[in-house]
Each structure stands twice: as C-alpha cells, then as structure tokens.
Design a protein around this motif. Structure first.
Motif, PDB file in Angstrom:
ATOM      1  N   GLU A  37       0.829  -1.207   0.000  1.00  0.00           N
ATOM      2  CA  GLU A  37       0.000   0.000   0.000  1.00  0.00           C
ATOM      3  C   GLU A  37       0.860   1.252   0.000  1.00  0.00           C
ATOM      4  OE1 GLU A  37      -4.166  -1.231   2.151  1.00  0.00           O
ATOM      5  OE2 GLU A  37      -2.510  -0.670   3.476  1.00  0.00           O
ATOM      6  N   VAL A  38       1.856   1.288   0.871  1.00  0.00           N
ATOM      7  CA  VAL A  38       2.701   2.477   1.030  1.00  0.00           C
ATOM      8  C   VAL A  38       3.458   2.798  -0.256  1.00  0.00           C
ATOM      9  CG1 VAL A  38       4.748   3.391   2.207  1.00  0.00           C
ATOM     10  CG2 VAL A  38       2.939   2.266   3.525  1.00  0.00           C
ATOM     11  N   TYR A  39       3.959   1.756  -0.927  1.00  0.00           N
ATOM     12  CA  TYR A  39       4.831   1.979  -2.082  1.00  0.00           C
ATOM     13  C   TYR A  39       4.098   1.978  -3.419  1.00  0.00           C
ATOM     14  CZ  TYR A  39       8.803   1.835   1.038  1.00  0.00           C
ATOM     15  OH  TYR A  39       9.698   2.136   2.040  1.00  0.00           O
ATOM     16  N   GLY A  40       2.775   1.943  -3.393  1.00  0.00           N
ATOM     17  CA  GLY A  40       2.014   2.192  -4.608  1.00  0.00           C
ATOM     18  C   GLY A  40       1.548   0.992  -5.395  1.00  0.00           C
ATOM     19  N   TRP A  41       1.713  -0.218  -4.840  1.00  0.00           N
ATOM     20  CA  TRP A  41       1.222  -1.409  -5.518  1.00  0.00           C
ATOM     21  C   TRP A  41      -0.285  -1.549  -5.322  1.00  0.00           C
ATOM     22  CZ3 TRP A  41       4.839  -4.084  -8.296  1.00  0.00           C
ATOM     23  CH2 TRP A  41       6.189  -3.840  -7.991  1.00  0.00           C
ATOM     24  N   GLY A  42      -0.944  -2.210  -6.266  1.00  0.00           N
ATOM     25  CA  GLY A  42      -2.384  -2.384  -6.150  1.00  0.00           C
ATOM     26  C   GLY A  42      -2.797  -3.535  -5.255  1.00  0.00           C
ATOM     27  N   GLY A  43      -1.895  -4.478  -5.026  1.00  0.00           N
ATOM     28  CA  GLY A  43      -2.215  -5.655  -4.222  1.00  0.00           C
ATOM     29  C   GLY A  43      -1.234  -6.752  -4.554  1.00  0.00           C
ATOM     30  N   ALA A  44      -1.635  -8.010  -4.348  1.00  0.00           N
ATOM     31  CA  ALA A  44      -0.712  -9.116  -4.595  1.00  0.00           C
ATOM     32  C   ALA A  44      -1.465 -10.403  -4.909  1.00  0.00           C
ATOM     33  CB  ALA A  44       0.203  -9.339  -3.393  1.00  0.00           C
ATOM     34  N   LEU A  45      -0.870 -11.185  -5.801  1.00  0.00           N
ATOM     35  CA  LEU A  45      -1.289 -12.563  -6.021  1.00  0.00           C
ATOM     36  C   LEU A  45      -0.835 -13.399  -4.832  1.00  0.00           C
ATOM     37  CD1 LEU A  45      -2.232 -15.015  -7.757  1.00  0.00           C
ATOM     38  CD2 LEU A  45       0.048 -14.974  -8.811  1.00  0.00           C
ATOM     39  N   LEU A  46      -1.737 -14.196  -4.276  1.00  0.00           N
ATOM     40  CA  LEU A  46      -1.416 -15.075  -3.152  1.00  0.00           C
ATOM     41  C   LEU A  46      -1.297 -16.503  -3.664  1.00  0.00           C
ATOM     42  CD1 LEU A  46      -3.931 -13.701  -0.489  1.00  0.00           C
ATOM     43  CD2 LEU A  46      -1.583 -12.974  -0.899  1.00  0.00           C
ATOM     44  N   GLY A  47      -0.153 -17.140  -3.401  1.00  0.00           N
ATOM     45  CA  GLY A  47       0.081 -18.490  -3.881  1.00  0.00           C
ATOM     46  C   GLY A  47      -0.903 -19.491  -3.297  1.00  0.00           C
ATOM     47  N   THR A  48      -1.165 -20.553  -4.055  1.00  0.00           N
ATOM     48  CA  THR A  48      -2.103 -21.571  -3.596  1.00  0.00           C
ATOM     49  C   THR A  48      -1.560 -22.959  -3.887  1.00  0.00           C
ATOM     50  OG1 THR A  48      -4.449 -22.198  -3.606  1.00  0.00           O
ATOM     51  CG2 THR A  48      -3.437 -21.817  -5.750  1.00  0.00           C
ATOM     52  N   GLY A  49      -2.132 -23.947  -3.255  1.00  0.00           N
ATOM     53  CA  GLY A  49      -1.773 -25.341  -3.443  1.00  0.00           C
ATOM     54  C   GLY A  49      -2.007 -26.081  -2.136  1.00  0.00           C
ATOM     55  N   PHE A  50      -2.465 -27.331  -2.224  1.00  0.00           N
ATOM     56  CA  PHE A  50      -2.699 -28.070  -0.992  1.00  0.00           C
ATOM     57  C   PHE A  50      -1.366 -28.317  -0.305  1.00  0.00           C
ATOM     58  CE2 PHE A  50      -3.855 -31.565   1.815  1.00  0.00           C
ATOM     59  CZ  PHE A  50      -5.031 -31.067   2.341  1.00  0.00           C
ATOM     60  N   GLY A  51      -1.314 -28.035   0.997  1.00  0.00           N
ATOM     61  CA  GLY A  51      -0.067 -28.080   1.737  1.00  0.00           C
ATOM     62  C   GLY A  51       0.452 -26.688   2.074  1.00  0.00           C
ATOM     63  N   ARG A  52      -0.137 -25.660   1.474  1.00  0.00           N
ATOM     64  CA  ARG A  52       0.126 -24.275   1.859  1.00  0.00           C
ATOM     65  C   ARG A  52      -0.990 -23.825   2.801  1.00  0.00           C
ATOM     66  NH1 ARG A  52       1.688 -20.861  -3.629  1.00  0.00           N
ATOM     67  NH2 ARG A  52       3.457 -22.126  -4.306  1.00  0.00           N
ATOM     68  N   PRO A  53      -0.769 -22.750   3.558  1.00  0.00           N
ATOM     69  CA  PRO A  53      -1.889 -22.184   4.306  1.00  0.00           C
ATOM     70  C   PRO A  53      -3.035 -21.845   3.349  1.00  0.00           C
ATOM     71  CG  PRO A  53       0.176 -21.216   5.043  1.00  0.00           C
ATOM     72  CD  PRO A  53       0.500 -22.041   3.828  1.00  0.00           C
ATOM     73  N   ASP A  54      -4.244 -22.058   3.803  1.00  0.00           N
ATOM     74  CA  ASP A  54      -5.394 -21.847   2.931  1.00  0.00           C
ATOM     75  C   ASP A  54      -5.408 -20.416   2.403  1.00  0.00           C
ATOM     76  OD1 ASP A  54      -8.138 -22.704   1.903  1.00  0.00           O
ATOM     77  OD2 ASP A  54      -8.572 -20.864   3.013  1.00  0.00           O
ATOM     78  N   THR A  55      -5.404 -20.284   1.084  1.00  0.00           N
ATOM     79  CA  THR A  55      -5.245 -18.977   0.450  1.00  0.00           C
ATOM     80  C   THR A  55      -6.388 -18.035   0.771  1.00  0.00           C
ATOM     81  OG1 THR A  55      -4.135 -20.154  -1.343  1.00  0.00           O
ATOM     82  CG2 THR A  55      -4.744 -17.871  -1.753  1.00  0.00           C
ATOM     83  N   PHE A  56      -7.606 -18.547   0.782  1.00  0.00           N
ATOM     84  CA  PHE A  56      -8.746 -17.661   1.040  1.00  0.00           C
ATOM     85  C   PHE A  56      -8.711 -17.131   2.471  1.00  0.00           C
ATOM     86  CE2 PHE A  56     -12.944 -16.020   1.381  1.00  0.00           C
ATOM     87  CZ  PHE A  56     -13.313 -15.684   0.088  1.00  0.00           C
ATOM     88  N   THR A  57      -8.321 -17.974   3.407  1.00  0.00           N
ATOM     89  CA  THR A  57      -8.211 -17.534   4.803  1.00  0.00           C
ATOM     90  C   THR A  57      -7.152 -16.453   4.946  1.00  0.00           C
ATOM     91  OG1 THR A  57      -8.854 -19.751   5.523  1.00  0.00           O
ATOM     92  CG2 THR A  57      -7.836 -18.317   7.168  1.00  0.00           C
ATOM     93  N   VAL A  58      -6.005 -16.645   4.298  1.00  0.00           N
ATOM     94  CA  VAL A  58      -4.936 -15.639   4.343  1.00  0.00           C
ATOM     95  C   VAL A  58      -5.419 -14.326   3.729  1.00  0.00           C
ATOM     96  CG1 VAL A  58      -2.633 -15.047   3.488  1.00  0.00           C
ATOM     97  CG2 VAL A  58      -3.088 -17.344   4.371  1.00  0.00           C
ATOM     98  N   ALA A  59      -6.094 -14.398   2.584  1.00  0.00           N
ATOM     99  CA  ALA A  59      -6.602 -13.195   1.932  1.00  0.00           C
ATOM    100  C   ALA A  59      -7.580 -12.452   2.830  1.00  0.00           C
ATOM    101  CB  ALA A  59      -7.276 -13.564   0.616  1.00  0.00           C
ATOM    102  N   THR A  60      -8.440 -13.187   3.509  1.00  0.00           N
ATOM    103  CA  THR A  60      -9.415 -12.562   4.400  1.00  0.00           C
ATOM    104  C   THR A  60      -8.714 -11.852   5.555  1.00  0.00           C
ATOM    105  OG1 THR A  60     -11.058 -14.246   3.841  1.00  0.00           O
ATOM    106  CG2 THR A  60     -11.422 -12.991   5.864  1.00  0.00           C
TER     107      THR A  60
END
Length: 341
Positions: A37-60
């Motif tokens: 946010e501070v440096y002007g980016w619009g956001g980020a792609l969050l990596g996904t795959g079983f065995g990673r932390p649940d992507t939707f939970t992290v995004a929330t």
C-alpha cells in the motif's frame, strides 16, 4: 493494474527469500501487504496449493488489516464447489469494499489429499470452464439453476452480492484447451515471461479465438506474471543475477505444463532475449514466474515492461526476493517509471 506476489508458503526461503521462523505469520504477511500500500502497488497474487496455508483464509486476514490492498486469490475448481466459492468471495468482496480479485488455477495439485480427482486435459479444462461460468452467474443473477457435466445448483442465490458487479477472473494456461477457456470465460489472461514476439502471437490468437467462439463478456484483457530483477545499474543487476543463477541447484522440472515448457524451450534461443529477458534460470530449476527474469536498471526494466504494455498488456504481477525488500526497492525505483504519464 500493478500487483506483487506473496508466495504463502509453509517453508521459508521461497526462491531465495529471507529465511525467518515467522516468514508466514500474520504479522509478517501484514507487513508485506501494508508495504505494498505504502509503495504504490495495487495488491498481490497469493500463492495456492494443498499443503500451503489456505489462500482464502490468508486473503481474508490481510483484507481486515489493510485498506487498499487487493488480494488476487488463487483458487482451484474441485478444491471449492462453485456455489461455496461464489458465496465466500462475494462476502469478502462486500466486507472489504470491493477489493477481491480471483485467479482460477487449473494446474496440477495434490488432488487426492483433499478428496478430489480429475480426468484428462479435456475433462480438467471442461470443469474449469463450467466453474467459471457458474461462479459468474451466481454473482450476477438470482435463482440460478444450472445442471452441467461437472457441477449443478438448483434455485441458488448468493447473498450478499459482490460490492461491484463481480470480482475480476484472472486465468493462465497456454494449451489450446486452456486458451479456449480464457477466450470464453476469463477477464484477464496471464502470461509468464515470454519474449515479445511470443506474447504478441498469443494475444492475436486469443483475440481471434474470442471472436470465433462468440465470447459474451467484455473483451479479454491480458497480464504478465514475471520476475523483475532490478538493481541501481545494469552492470550491478546482471552481476547479481548471474551469481544467483550460478548458485541455483539444477532441479529438472517434472510434469511440465504447456506454458512451462514454452519457457524452458526459450533457452535454445539464447540466455538473453529482447535485450534483458534472462532465460538461464530455467536451466537450473527455475519454474513458473521464476523461469525467466527481466534484468536491469529501473529504467531498463521499465522500458521492457512498457514494450509489453504496447502489445496490450494492462495487468502486471511482478516479484523478486527478498520479497519485502523488493516491494520497497521496486516501489521506489520501478513503479514511478511505469506510472509516469
């Protein structure tokens, strides 16, 4: 749209990132999201795959700790059913003020680990198209009844509605089956770091395919997901990029997708294409967006990205490691060159 990448990994050190015990804690991920946010980016792609932390939970979680950060939430048909995902994404979009973006992934995953299975490529992409089609309808229509080959709902209405008509659907894939899905159902087709001629050829083909198939949505848009290796000077960037490649362990890519194989095949054309597209990482195990890198000074990398923009690329998902350090460096040195009128 200028986005970054948050790998969302259990193990630290992803692609040379800083190794720290709290690398994927909420505080660490929030630090990255707030820096974006501070440096002007619009956001980020969050990596996904079983065995990673649940992507939707992290995004929330990140949406609750930020104000403008937009999570591009990677998700897989089969991991979610369409109505469940449509409802969850609509609720988060509503609660976050319309910040949700969605990346539909059809690549390989450990399907059996979460009780899923799929058939051949035609089956996989047929299911993906149906998932995207039904999610769109559930976001934009009421009392939806749909009976397809892979999914069905009866009298389904998603509430609350997304704050905007619908979150954008990003998609990737280079096979003919994947391109048909993109032409019919995606909002944004993401490319990896191919040379300009390859990207131009794919854009032309997808535009023609959209017309031939009778696309019913707004015109397909295009994005680039690539590693940007930026240093103060060109000499410094190339010296550090070559040293990083020299330290990589050869790890042949297994079960490569069509898109991944396209990147690996580039090494036959040379280590450097289009002035500063570095293909050598692919020979030493670089995969996905880490297979090819745009290397150079801020001005050189900005010039390269603007050449892609001239072809019709309007969405960029950039990254390099250490992730937090590069959010700041590239936010200060690269983004102003890309956003200047």
């Amino acid at each position: 749209m200028l986005l970054w990448y948050i790998p969302n990994q259990v193990q630290p050190g992803h692609r040379g990132d800083e190794v720290r015990a709290d690398h994927n804690s909420l505080d660490t991920l929030t630090e990255q999201a707030k820096a974006l946010e501070v440096y002007g980016w619009g956001g980020a792609l969050l990596g996904t795959g079983f065995g990673r932390p649940d992507t939707f939970t992290v995004a929330t979680a990140l949406a609750t700790r930020t104000t403008t950060f937009r999570p591009l939430i990677a998700t897989r048909p089969g991991y979610w059913r369409p109505a469940n995902f449509a409802a969850a994404a609509a609720a988060l979009d509503h609660l976050s003020g319309g910040r949700v973006l969605v990346n539909i992934v059809s690549g390989k995953d450990n399907l059996a680990a979460y009780g899923d299975s799929e058939g051949d490529q035609a089956h996989r992409y047929g299911r993906t198209r149906e998932f995207m089609h039904l999610v769109r309808r559930l976001w934009t229509a009421e009392d939806v009844t749909f009976h397809g080959e892979h999914f069905w709902v009866d009298h389904s209405t998603v509430v609350p509605r997304p704050l905007i008509k619908q979150p954008r659907l990003y998609f990737g894939g280079a096979s003919p089956a994947a391109e048909r899905v993109a032409a019919l159902e995606a909002d944004v087709q993401l490319f990896w770091g191919e040379p300009l001629d390859g990207v131009a050829e794919r854009i032309d083909r997808l535009k023609k395919l959209s017309a031939d198939l009778g696309r019913e949505h707004a015109p397909l848009e295009f994005g680039l997901r690539v590693t940007t290796f930026v240093r103060d000077t060109s000499a410094e960037a190339w010296a550090e990029a070559e040293a990083r490649v020299a330290a990589m362990q050869t790890d042949p890519n297994q079960h490569t997708s069509v898109g991944q194989q396209r990147l690996l095949d580039l090494t036959a054309r040379g280590d450097v294409l289009d002035e500063n597209l570095y293909t050598a990482p692919g020979r030493f195990g670089g995969a996905g967006a880490g297979t090819t890198w745009l290397v150079g000074s801020p001005a050189e990398v900005a010039r390269a990205l603007k050449r892609y923009q001239a072809l019709g690329i309007t969405h960029f998902v950039l990254s390099d490691t250490p992730y937090l350090n590069e959010i700041k460096r590239q936010g200060e040195q690269l983004l102003p060159l890309l956003t200047a009128s």
